[in-house]
Write a protein that holds these residues in place. Structure first.
Motif, PDB file in Angstrom:
ATOM      1  N   VAL A 158      52.806  66.362  46.255  1.00 20.82           N
ATOM      2  CA  VAL A 158      52.311  67.583  46.894  1.00 20.82           C
ATOM      3  C   VAL A 158      52.099  67.285  48.370  1.00 20.82           C
ATOM      4  N   THR A 159      52.636  68.152  49.242  1.00 17.42           N
ATOM      5  CA  THR A 159      52.584  67.915  50.682  1.00 17.42           C
ATOM      6  C   THR A 159      52.089  69.152  51.420  1.00 17.42           C
ATOM      7  N   LEU A 160      51.066  68.954  52.241  1.00 19.18           N
ATOM      8  CA  LEU A 160      50.597  69.979  53.176  1.00 19.18           C
ATOM      9  C   LEU A 160      51.175  69.597  54.524  1.00 19.18           C
ATOM     10  N   SER A 161      51.897  70.525  55.160  1.00 16.76           N
ATOM     11  CA  SER A 161      52.560  70.191  56.430  1.00 16.76           C
ATOM     12  C   SER A 161      52.527  71.367  57.398  1.00 16.76           C
ATOM     13  N   SER A 162      52.730  71.033  58.649  1.00 19.73           N
ATOM     14  CA  SER A 162      52.769  72.032  59.710  1.00 19.73           C
ATOM     15  C   SER A 162      54.146  72.677  59.754  1.00 19.73           C
ATOM     16  N   ILE A 163      54.164  73.966  60.014  1.00 14.71           N
ATOM     17  CA  ILE A 163      55.419  74.695  60.165  1.00 14.71           C
ATOM     18  C   ILE A 163      55.904  74.612  61.610  1.00 14.71           C
ATOM     19  N   ASP A 164      54.948  74.626  62.561  1.00 13.28           N
ATOM     20  CA  ASP A 164      55.297  74.741  63.972  1.00 13.28           C
ATOM     21  C   ASP A 164      54.779  73.592  64.846  1.00 13.28           C
ATOM     22  N   GLY A 165      54.366  72.497  64.233  1.00 13.64           N
ATOM     23  CA  GLY A 165      53.825  71.375  65.008  1.00 13.64           C
ATOM     24  C   GLY A 165      52.316  71.424  65.200  1.00 13.64           C
ATOM     25  N   SER A 166      51.662  72.488  64.705  1.00 14.55           N
ATOM     26  CA  SER A 166      50.195  72.556  64.771  1.00 14.55           C
ATOM     27  C   SER A 166      49.600  71.399  63.979  1.00 14.55           C
ATOM     28  N   GLN A 167      48.434  70.949  64.402  1.00 19.28           N
ATOM     29  CA  GLN A 167      47.763  69.853  63.706  1.00 19.28           C
ATOM     30  C   GLN A 167      46.538  70.382  62.975  1.00 19.28           C
ATOM     31  N   PHE A 168      46.215  69.743  61.854  1.00 19.82           N
ATOM     32  CA  PHE A 168      44.999  70.106  61.138  1.00 19.82           C
ATOM     33  C   PHE A 168      44.072  68.901  61.088  1.00 19.82           C
ATOM     34  N   GLU A 169      42.762  69.207  61.163  1.00 16.18           N
ATOM     35  CA  GLU A 169      41.719  68.175  61.141  1.00 16.18           C
ATOM     36  C   GLU A 169      41.172  67.959  59.744  1.00 16.18           C
ATOM     37  N   GLY A 170      41.164  68.997  58.954  1.00 15.17           N
ATOM     38  CA  GLY A 170      40.599  68.923  57.621  1.00 15.17           C
ATOM     39  C   GLY A 170      41.472  69.658  56.635  1.00 15.17           C
ATOM     40  N   PHE A 171      41.312  69.314  55.349  1.00 19.01           N
ATOM     41  CA  PHE A 171      42.092  69.984  54.311  1.00 19.01           C
ATOM     42  C   PHE A 171      41.449  69.735  52.956  1.00 19.01           C
ATOM     43  N   LEU A 172      41.808  70.580  52.020  1.00 19.98           N
ATOM     44  CA  LEU A 172      41.427  70.439  50.626  1.00 19.98           C
ATOM     45  C   LEU A 172      42.610  70.932  49.813  1.00 19.98           C
TER      46      LEU A 172
END
Length: 160
Positions: free
Chosen positions: A67-81
């Motif tokens: 399972v992969t959470l990824s950016s579509i446009d190069g945006s970065q994320f700091e947190g996730f669940l």
């Protein structure tokens, strides 16, 4: 309470808010309280514009999923669940082999993957094992770009 002690408490609160970085503190916290709602509890509403992040899942030959959470446009994320849920919206299975910037947490029932630290990233992956579960599964994510900017209901298709 005297006027002077009230003033001291007010200034203490102002100073605390000036020097306290809530994003840094939350990035290191266990987000287990968000297991059911998948809401980070930051006090801000989720974004309504389309998410710059996507969630994908691929079934491996051993019956487990990557399972992969990824950016579509190069945006970065700091947190996730990230969680897996059945057709009745119950958390199922177990995650393992997560990236080093992630950690596995217990969500009763089941478990989830969350951020570990404040590192910004464009992608995170983990493996999910259905254990004894057999049936439809959908993976769900919440991604936090900044403390006050996050998206919920980032979902995969349902897998059978």
């Amino acid at each position: 309470m005297t006027k002077s002690s009230s003033r001291v408490m007010c200034w203490t609160a102002v100073l605390a808010m000036t020097f306290f970085n809530p994003a840094e503190s939350f990035s290191k916290m266990d987000v287990t309280p968000a297991c059911n709602s998948m809401m980070p509890g930051h006090g801000f509403p989720a974004q309504t514009r389309p998410s710059p992040f996507q969630l994908s899942a691929n079934r491996d030959n051993d019956g487990k999923f990557t399972v992969t959470l990824s950016s579509i446009d190069g945006s970065q994320f700091e947190g996730f669940l990230i969680q897996a849920r059945d057709q009745n919206d119950v958390q199922i299975g177990a995650f393992h082999d997560a990236d080093p910037t992630a950690r596995i947490i217990e969500c009763t029932p089941g478990c989830a993957v969350q951020h570990d630290g404040e590192r910004k990233r464009t992608q995170i992956s983990a493996r999910w094992d259905p254990l004894t579960y057999s049936g439809p599964v959908q993976f769900r994510a919440t991604a936090v770009e900044h403390f006050d900017t996050y998206w919920t209901n980032i979902n995969t298709d349902q897998y059978v």
